[in-house]
Design a protein around this motif. Structure first.
Motif, short mmCIF file in Angstrom:
data_model
loop_
_atom_site.label_atom_id
_atom_site.label_comp_id
_atom_site.label_asym_id
_atom_site.label_seq_id
_atom_site.Cartn_x
_atom_site.Cartn_y
_atom_site.Cartn_z
N GLY A 58 4.28 22.43 -52.26
CA GLY A 58 2.78 21.89 -52.95
C GLY A 58 2.27 20.68 -52.53
O GLY A 58 1.16 20.64 -52.35
N ARG A 77 9.82 24.14 -64.06
CA ARG A 77 10.19 23.20 -62.96
C ARG A 77 11.25 22.30 -63.54
O ARG A 77 11.19 21.65 -64.28
N ASP A 125 5.71 32.73 -55.21
CA ASP A 125 5.56 32.58 -56.68
C ASP A 125 4.05 31.81 -56.95
O ASP A 125 3.60 32.24 -58.14
#
Ligand code: GDP
Length: 474
Positions: free
Chosen positions: A118, A262, A352
C-alpha cells in the motif's frame, strides 16, 4: 446549485452521524452513576446540546430543500461524474504516450521504498500526481521491486514502451525555469519540508476540476487520487485472469460490507489493537440502517481481509448469522505470510484491495495504507463513495500531505462543548475524530495546543491548486 446541494447533503450527513456518536458516548452507563445533582446537570447540558444540534439539522434540511428546488434534472450527476472520469483518464493516457517519447520531459520514480504494498503504491500515486502537475511523463523504475521484480509482471505498462530508458535524471532541488532538466528524479514526499512543498501536493485538487467535483463528490481529493490509482493499477493479463478466477470462486453478491483487520507488525508501533467486535458493531449498524431504509431483512455478508488468520476464525465463530467471504483460508501458514513480498503475496494483497474496493461499505482502520488504498479505489466505482467507510482510528489522509484543515461552519457556543475557541469561518488543523461527537485540533494562526471541538461544526476545506489544464485533450 449542484455544489450547494451536495454541500448541504454532506452537512446533514455529518450532523446526524456526529449526533449519534455524541449521544451514544454520553449515554454510556458510567456517566450516569453520579449524585442526583450531578446527573441533573449532565442531563440538562445534554438536552441543550442535542437541541442545538437538531435545530441546525433542520436548518440544513430546509437549505437542502431550497437547493433541490433549483436542481436541474435527474441523472445529471452520474453523467457529470462519468464524463469527468473519462476526461481525467484521457489526460493521463495523453501524458503517458507523448508523440516524441525520447524528447519528452519525464519524471523518474523508484517504486522500491522500503515499505509494504500500500505504501509503495501510494508513493507511485504521489509521483503520478507530481508528473501530471509538472506535465512530465511518469517513468516507474521497478528494478529490484521486493514484490515481483517488475511492475509490468503485475500491472499494465504506464505508457508508450518504445521509449529509451531515461538517463541523467536530475534531483528536484536542481529544477530551474526557464530551462528545466529533461528528466527529474521524484523526491520522496517526506523529504519535502513543509516550506518547500509544491502547492500541487496532496490533498490539492486541480482548479479546473474543482467545480465539477464539488457538484457530485463529497471529498474531491479522494476522487482525484482514485482516478490516478485506477490508471496505475490496470491489471496485466496474468493478474486480470487471476482476479477473474478468484472472483468466480468467491462468488460475491451484494450488499456486502468489506472489513479490513490489520494486525501483526502494524501493532508494534503504528496502530492499536481492535477486537473483531469493534468492527462488527459497525457492520451491524450498517445492516440495521439498510433494514430501516428499505424495510426488509437481507442476508448479511462480509468480505473479510486481514493479515491475521485468527481474526477470521473469531468472526466466523462469534457471528454465525453472517456469511463471511475471505481469500484467507485456514491453510494459510506463517510460511505463507513470510512469502508476502513474493509475487504470490502480491496477488493476495491486490485481490483483497480490489475486493474491498468493490464492497458497498468498508469498516477498517484508515491508519492502514491497505484500507486507504481500497477506499480510494472505491471512488472510481461510484458517483460518490466518500461516506462509504467507517474508520476505527484515523480520519482519511495521504502520507506526507500538506496541512489538513477544516473550516468552522458554526461558531463555538457554551452548549456545543469542547474547549477549542473558534469563530465561524476559522480554519482548524485537524488531528483526529474521537468518534464521540468531538474532534481534536487547533485553530490555524492560534494556539498550537490541540483542543476538542464539536465535529459537526466544521467541514473539509478543499485545497485548490493550479494544475496544467491539458487543453489538447478534448
Ligand atoms: P500498512 O502497513 O497497513 O499501512 O500498509 P502497507 O501496505 O504499507 O503494508 C502492509 C502489508 O501487510 C501489505 O503490503 C500486505 O503485504 C500485508 N497485509 C496487510 N493487510 C492485508 C490483507 O488484508 N490482506 C493481505 N493479503 N495482505 C495484507
Amino acid at each position: 446549485t449542484l455544489g450547494r446541494l451536495k454541500n448541504r447533503e454532506l452537512r446533514l450527513d455529518t450532523a446526524t452521524r456526529e449526533l449519534w456518536l455524541y449521544l451514544r458516548d454520553k449515554l454510556r452507563d458510567g456517566d450516569w452513576s453520579k449524585t442526583p445533582a450531578e446527573t441533573e446537570d449532565l442531563r440538562s447540558k445534554l438536552l441543550h446540546s442535542v437541541k442545538e444540534q437538531l435545530d441546525l439539522l433542520s436548518l440544513h434540511a430546509s437549505d437542502t430543500q431550497d437547493a433541490i428546488d433549483s436542481f436541474i434534472s435527474e441523472g445529471w450527476r452520474d453523467t457529470l461524474a462519468r464524463e469527468t472520469a473519462t476526461l481525467v483518464q484521457k489526460r493521463l493516457h495523453h501524458l503517458q504516450n507523448p508523440e516524441n517519447c525520447d524528447n519528452a520531459k519525464k519524471l523518474l520514480c523508484r517504486i522500491s521504498k522500503p515499505c509494504g504494498f500500500g505504501c509503495q503504491i501510494h508513493h507511485a500515486a504521489y509521483c503520478f500526481i507530481f508528473a501530471y502537475a509538472t506535465e512530465r511523463m511518469l517513468v516507474l523504475d521497478s528494478s529490484g521491486w521486493r514484490y515481483s521484480g517488475k511492475w509490468e509482471a503485475v500491472f499494465q505498462p504506464l505508457g508508450t514502451s518504445n521509449c529509451k530508458e531515461p538517463l541523467g535524471a536530475q534531483p528536484w532541488s536542481s529544477y530551474k525555469e526557464p530551462h528545466p532538466p529533461q528528466v527529474i528524479q521524484a523526491p520522496a514526499i517526506e523529504s519535502l519540508g513543509s516550506m518547500s512543498k509544491p502547492s500541487f501536493l496532496p490533498m490539492a485538487v486541480p482548479a479546473d476540476l474543482v467545480e465539477r467535483l464539488t457538484s457530485f463528490h463529497g471529498y474531491p481529493f479522494l476522487w482525484v487520487v482514485g482516478q490516478f490509482l485506477q490508471y496505475l493499477m490496470r491489471p496485466s493479463q496474468q493478474l486480470g485472469e487471476y482476479l477473474e478466477e478468484r472472483r468466480k470462486f468467491l462468488n460475491i453478491s451484494h450488499p456486502i460490507v468489506g472489513v479490513h483487520i490489520r494486525r501483526t507488525d502494524k501493532l508494534q508501533q503504528e496502530a492499536s489493537y481492535h477486537s473483531v467486535e469493534e468492527y462488527m458493531t459497525q457492520v451491524e449498524e450498517w445492516y440495521d440502517r439498510r433494514e430501516t431504509m428499505y424495510g426488509k431483512k437481507e442476508e448479511k455478508r462480509v468480505y473479510l481481509a486481514t493479515d491475521d488468520q485468527t481474526a477470521l476464525n473469531q468472526a466466523i465463530e462469534a457471528y454465525p448469522n453472517y456469511k463471511f467471504v475471505s481469500d484467507n483460508d485456514v491453510s494459510k501458514t506463517a510460511g505463507e505470510l513470510s512469502s508476502r513480498y513474493s509475487q504470490r503475496g502480491l496477488y493476495g494483497v491486490v485481490l483483497d484491495v480490489v475486493m474491498l474496493s468493490e464492497c458497498d461499505y468498508i469498516v477498517c482502520t484508515l491508519s492502514s495504507q491497505v484500507c486507504r488504498l481500497a477506499y480510494e479505489l472505491m471512488q472510481a466505482h461510484h458517483v460518490d463513495a466518500s461516506r462509504l467507510v467507517y474508520s476505527l482510528d484515523d480520519v482519511y489522509y495521504f502520507g506526507g500531505q500538506q496541512e489538513h484543515v477544516l473550516r468552522a461552519i458554526h461558531r463555538k457556543t457554551e452548549n456545543g462543548g469542547g474547549n477549542l475557541d473558534f469563530a465561524k469561518g476559522d480554519l482548524i488543523k485537524i488531528a483526529g475524530n474521537h468518534l464521540n461527537g468531538f474532534s481534536l485540533g487547533n485553530r490555524q494562526g492560534g494556539h498550537v495546543r490541540r483542543e476538542l471541538f464539536p465535529s459537526y461544526k466544521a467541514e473539509e476545506e478543499i485545497r485548490v491548486a493550479n494544475f496544467p489544464t491539458y487543453p489538447e485533450v478534448s
